[in-house]
Enzyme design. Structure first.
Site, PDB file in Angstrom:
ATOM      1  N   HIS A 442       0.818  -1.218   0.000  1.00 46.03           N
ATOM      2  CA  HIS A 442       0.000   0.000   0.000  1.00 46.03           C
ATOM      3  C   HIS A 442       0.851   1.267   0.000  1.00 46.03           C
ATOM      4  O   HIS A 442       2.043   1.252   0.291  1.00 46.03           O
ATOM      5  CB  HIS A 442      -0.963  -0.004   1.192  1.00 46.03           C
ATOM      6  CG  HIS A 442      -0.297   0.052   2.545  1.00 46.03           C
ATOM      7  ND1 HIS A 442       0.072   1.236   3.143  1.00 46.03           N
ATOM      8  CD2 HIS A 442       0.048  -0.935   3.411  1.00 46.03           C
ATOM      9  CE1 HIS A 442       0.614   0.980   4.324  1.00 46.03           C
ATOM     10  NE2 HIS A 442       0.612  -0.321   4.517  1.00 46.03           N
ATOM     11  N   CYS A 461       2.694  -4.971   6.945  1.00 39.78           N
ATOM     12  CA  CYS A 461       2.410  -4.755   5.532  1.00 39.78           C
ATOM     13  C   CYS A 461       3.584  -4.053   4.850  1.00 39.78           C
ATOM     14  O   CYS A 461       4.463  -3.494   5.505  1.00 39.78           O
ATOM     15  CB  CYS A 461       1.131  -3.950   5.357  1.00 39.78           C
ATOM     16  SG  CYS A 461      -0.364  -4.884   5.737  1.00 39.78           S
TER      17      CYS A 461
END
Length: 550
Positions: A442, A461
């Site tokens: 992301h 992440c």
């Protein structure tokens, strides 16, 4: 680790046990169908077995794969007789090369095989040796093809499932094919593995010749002269970054070599030797060689995995994410990975990306909600005001109606969400490959983190430095105007899911040693200490930095 039957070491003591087994009365295994008279019943027909075949049948019955293989051959051997000479020679040669592949030399000793073949004189002894050689071959083939270790047992956060070939098919393939060609094809054929193998052998030769030479003990830059410049020049020459020279001056050629070296270890290429560059130059050759051996083991774990003509390759410790098309990197960007704490490290696994979300909401993971935000809310209900409190039905809850102090991490009944926006924790686009670990790629508003050399800051992440361009690269496969397509949806401010018409495999890997297309070996620090533990496990299995196998 593998089961004892798979990784058993065929030592001289074991060979002696096999060769003397004929003196011990053996129980007739039901799986062979043998009777005490030395016959086998096949339907109504009685076939008298030779002593060799009888021994093969009895010994093979202990293993389902071996039993099926020899039963299909009517218990004929693949290692005995003149017709098997090429097969035996190829196997002994392959065993001698095992250390070059980073396999345990003590586990695969060609002299043990030679002794086993030489000392088995009676048909019964030869039948027993026949089966043990096939067992030995299968263990060797498995290690060479798919790795010595079970990765998840060494590092629980390596969630990679190693794909093993059917051992029965391996035996059949070897028995029916060109022996040397088949054995060569067992090792990974990926360009990366072949480059690592060549690098390992060259580094081993260099180690045998004395290594990289004296260390460099002073910071240096262009214009410096003296013995330390000579030491620097000698080490860079030994590493392959500089042509041999006797100059004592830090000249333009040496500065260019320093820059090339800095690129290879992930440092800023300023041509100045000091600090991190000095430390990296002085890393012993033995340590670099261990890193290469670990990388070869890691490559074996992915040997039978279909990576995809187009795939995404995220090397965690290189802090990069790349789009790879037909073996060539077509886009690369910097990344941030999970912090070093055990509960925030990014796991290693492969999955398939099937969509992206433009202008995403951030649904805060439960662990972050109750461990990081709930304590603040208990003190002040207006804390972390950029997040919405959500009930079980997905509705936004008025904070004034909640007594946060009555809840703990176990009883808190709400979740939290950050709506789309430029300050969203996920930035303005996320790339989804749904997985049980809730890991994805992301955007991030914290762009300053990409200026750091070590980028371990996330909760697990992968954050991308150039997420828009990454999206453009993915969308180019399905949109005539990928930039315009993406920008229109971004400008809308609405949360929008965009499916990838052709899903893309994603591989999260951890390579402290890796190569470039021209064969230069790159090294990176072991951010999570994983490769150190893998080396310890390899060493415990018998892998060694030594001259054997060259």
């Amino acid at each position: 680790m593998k089961s004892p039957s798979v990784i058993r070491t065929l030592s001289a003591a074991l060979a002696a046990t096999i060769l003397t087994a004929a003196a011990v009365p053996e129980a007739r295994a039901q799986a062979t169908g043998l009777q005490a008279s030395g016959t086998q019943m096949i339907g109504a027909e009685t076939i008298r077995l030779t002593a060799f075949r009888q021994a093969v049948a009895e010994r093979a019955a202990r293993d389902e794969t071996l039993a099926a293989f020899y039963r299909a051959r009517d218990f004929e051997g693949i290692w005995s007789g003149e017709e098997a000479a090429e097969r035996r020679s190829a196997f002994v040669t392959a065993l001698a090369m095992a250390p070059a592949h980073g396999l345990p030399a003590s586990r695969y000793d060609p002299d043990v095989v030679r002794a086993l073949l030489t000392n088995a004189r009676t048909p019964r002894e030869q039948g027993q040796a026949e089966v043990e050689l096939s067992r030995y071959f299968l263990a060797f083939a498995r290690d060479l093809q798919s790795g010595v270790l079970d990765p998840g047992e060494v590092i629980p956060l390596i969630k990679r499932e190693v794909l093993y070939m059917d051992p029965l098919e391996v035996l059949k393939g070897f028995a029916d094919g060109n022996p040397m060609g088949y054995l060569r094809a067992l090792a990974p054929t990926s360009p990366e593995y072949q480059r690592l193998l060549r690098a390992r052998m060259e580094m081993q030769r260099q180690l045998n010749a004395g290594g990289y030479g004296p260390t460099v003990s002073a910071s240096l830059e262009r214009g410096a002269t003296g013995e330390q410049v000579v030491a620097l020049r000698d080490r860079l020459t030994a590493m392959g970054f500089l042509a041999p020279s006797v100059s004592m001056e830090f000249d333009a050629a040496l500065e260019a070599a320093v820059r090339r070296f800095q690129v290879s270890v992930g440092l800023t290429a300023d041509g100045v030797v000091g600090g991190a560059t000095l430390d990296a130059i002085n890393v012993p050759l033995e340590e670099r060689l261990r890193m290469v051996l670990v990388a070869m083991e890691r490559e074996r774990w992915m040997n039978n995995l279909e990576r995809g003509q187009r795939h995404i390759w995220v090397n965690l410790v290189d802090y990069t994410a790349a789009v790879v098309d037909e073996g060539h990197v077509t886009f690369r960007t910097k990344s941030v990975i999970g912090a070093g704490d055990a509960d925030r490290q990014t796991p290693e696994f492969s999955d398939v990306m099937d969509h992206m979300v433009i202008n995403p909401s951030w649904y805060v993971p439960r662990s972050i909600t109750v461990n990081e935000y709930l304590p603040s809310l208990r003190r002040n209900r207006n804390a972390v005001s950029h997040l919405q409190v959500i009930d079980r039905n997905g509705r936004v809850v008025n904070r004034n109606s909640v007594n946060f102090s009555q809840y703990n991490a176990r009883t808190f009944p709400y979740s939290m969400r950050q709506p789309p926006g430029s300050s969203n924790a996920l930035g303005q686009v996320k790339f989804m490959f749904p997985n049980r670990y809730n890991i994805y790629l992301h955007d991030t508003p914290s762009q300053h983190l990409f200026s750091e050399t070590v980028r371990t800051f996330s909760h697990g992440c992968i954050r991308l430095d150039d997420p828009y361009e990454f999206a453009h690269a993915l969308l180019a496969a399905q949109e005539d105007d990928p930039v315009g397509f993406f920008q229109t949806r971004l400008d809308s401010g609405n949360e929008t899911r965009v499916n990838l018409e052709t899903p893309v495999p994603v591989h999260l890997v951890y390579r402290t040693a890796f190569t470039t297309a021209d064969g230069v070996v790159n090294f990176r620090p072991d951010a999570y200490g994983r490769d150190g533990r893998i080396w310890d496990a390899l060493a415990a299995a018998g892998v060694a930095v030594g001259a054997a196998g060259l």
